[in-house]
Scaffold this motif. Structure first.
Motif, PDB file in Angstrom:
ATOM      1  N   ALA A  62       0.890  -1.218   0.396  1.00 54.80           N
ATOM      2  CA  ALA A  62       0.006  -0.339  -0.184  1.00 54.80           C
ATOM      3  C   ALA A  62       0.954   1.137   0.242  1.00 54.80           C
ATOM      4  O   ALA A  62       0.168   2.468   0.490  1.00 54.80           O
ATOM      5  N   GLY A  85      -4.602   2.860  -1.004  1.00 53.96           N
ATOM      6  CA  GLY A  85      -4.302   2.468  -0.700  1.00 53.96           C
ATOM      7  C   GLY A  85      -5.291   0.850   0.276  1.00 53.96           C
ATOM      8  O   GLY A  85      -4.512  -0.235  -0.128  1.00 53.96           O
ATOM      9  N   ALA A  89      -3.668  -2.921  -1.461  1.00 53.92           N
ATOM     10  CA  ALA A  89      -3.581  -3.906  -1.194  1.00 53.92           C
ATOM     11  C   ALA A  89      -4.254  -5.057  -1.410  1.00 53.92           C
ATOM     12  O   ALA A  89      -3.534  -6.308  -1.498  1.00 53.92           O
ATOM     13  N   VAL A 133      -4.059   0.599   7.097  1.00 53.00           N
ATOM     14  CA  VAL A 133      -3.933   1.857   6.314  1.00 53.00           C
ATOM     15  C   VAL A 133      -6.302   2.401   7.234  1.00 53.00           C
ATOM     16  O   VAL A 133      -5.792   3.568   7.689  1.00 53.00           O
TER      17      VAL A 133
END
Length: 414
Positions: A62, A85, A89, A133
């Protein structure tokens, strides 16, 4: 009057997160006397190896967006960072797992030992990245209660599945399954508890807003930082075998209790308070930095002494005689623990100060020093415990240097 209120809020935030983390760590510790009797040291070693790889590479999944989320003045910009993010991911997890499974099947067939579970490092990497995140968003919003509840829920889910898997005869996969499901549950709990807007999950929203350079630098710094933390597991496994890696993994878990109670709680509240201070006042954060250092020192010294003096005698009693070496390794890690309790939480100062290059240089030097300490210990014929002593002393020195760099940067946060 604003300063006392800020300090009071910081204390409440620390208290809330510490209480949640304490319950979570007690749940994990309560399960370990069972887990150490149903899983072998080698199975713990395979589990630790996969988790180490995931923690090493999650910053790339991320782009360390989690470090950027608390910083923007605009909520919309922060939400965009969260969306970026999470999608990054997810993409890494789906594509990376498929690629690794194909490569592993081609090169190793079914694989044995640690190779059998190595593919799991990729989806676990994505889960860790997504978790970081969402947790960063909760930090930005000051949702410390949600973070504390997440800690307890994550621990409860993880140990329940791991104990059930162990009693059912599962091997390292049972340990990994518990960890993975716990991260999924934690992400969901944080999304709900932090008030993350639903549009982040449903719309194609996500932009770095000109922060690509900082994200790239922090990603590389994150990998280097992870290498400094995870290299010991990887190298102990390579030099001394999965059994020694399993012993070291249990020692690290014991060390993680005070590190999590103090370091994680203080770092999250410290980051939230320092970021808000800089956003709202534009003034130097040195006063906040020094105010956070003093209580950390008062906690670090007794924690290090307790690890040094008590662990060798306590471990065989609590976890079984087969884990005596783990107690000796905890004693070796006592010096590193004391330095980490002070240096790690305050390292966030470099990010808030925009000192990404300094962070990168420190992380790179720590990796070199840590790897060198273990390689030289192995070349000198040291035992696994002797190698851990070498690592601990070098790691402690690196955290002292990190504190000095953060102290200097604290005057530039304004």
């Amino acid at each position: 009057m604003s300063r006392p209120r800020g300090q009071s809020g910081a204390r409440r935030g620390v208290a809330v997160i510490v209480s949640g983390t304490l319950v979570a760590q007690l749940l994990v510790l309560a399960a370990y006397p069972i887990l150490t009797r149903v899983f072998t040291a080698a199975e713990f070693g395979a589990y630790a190896l996969v988790y180490a790889v995931a923690n090493l590479f999650f910053p790339l999944a991320a782009l360390r967006v989690d470090a950027l989320v608390p910083l923007p003045r605009s909520e919309d910009e922060a939400i965009d960072l969260v969306g970026f993010g999470l999608r990054a991911a997810a993409g890494v997890g789906l594509l990376g797992t498929a690629v690794v499974l194909l490569v592993q099947a081609w090169l190793f067939g079914g694989g044995e030992g640690s190779w059998r579970w190595l593919w799991a490092a990729v989806p676990l990497t994505a889960l860790v990245a997504a978790f970081q995140v969402v947790n960063a968003w909760a930090i930005r919003r000051g949702r410390f209660g949600a973070i504390a509840r997440r800690s307890v829920l994550q621990a409860a889910v993880m140990v329940s599945i791991q104990v059930a898997a162990g009693l059912g005869g599962a091997v390292a996969g049972g340990l990994l399954a518990g960890l993975s499901v716990a991260f999924v549950v934690s992400i969901v709990a944080l999304v709900v508890g932090s008030g993350l807007p639903r549009e982040v999950l449903t719309l194609r929203r996500g932009d770095l807003h000109g922060r690509a350079g900082a994200a790239a630098s922090l990603s590389l710094a994150g990998v280097l930082n992870g290498a400094g933390l995870q290299a010991p597991v990887l190298l102990v496994s390579a030099f001394f075998g999965l059994g020694a890696a399993g012993q070291f993994a249990l020692a690290q878990q014991a060390i993680a209790v005070p590190a999590a109670l103090v370091g994680q709680a203080v770092s999250q509240v410290f980051l939230s308070r320092l970021s808000a201070h800089v956003r709202e006042t534009g003034e130097s954060g040195r006063t906040i930095f020094l105010a956070a250092t003093r209580p950390l020192l008062l906690l670090a010294v007794p924690a290090g002494l307790a690890a040094l003096l008590l662990a060798p005698a306590v471990f065989p009693i609590v976890f079984g005689d087969a884990w005596r070496v783990s107690g000796e390794m905890v004693a070796a890690l006592s010096v590193s623990l004391a330095a980490q309790l002070v240096g790690a939480p305050l390292s966030q100062t470099l990010i808030v100060a925009g000192a990404a290059r300094t962070q990168l240089a420190w992380d790179a030097s720590r990796v070199v020093a840590v790897v060198a300490s273990l390689v030289l210990a192995d070349l000198a014929g040291a035992s696994a415990t002797g190698a851990v002593w070498c690592y601990s002393l070098v790691n402690a020195a690196s955290y002292v240097v990190g504190w000095v760099l953060a102290y200097r940067a604290s005057s530039r946060t304004g």
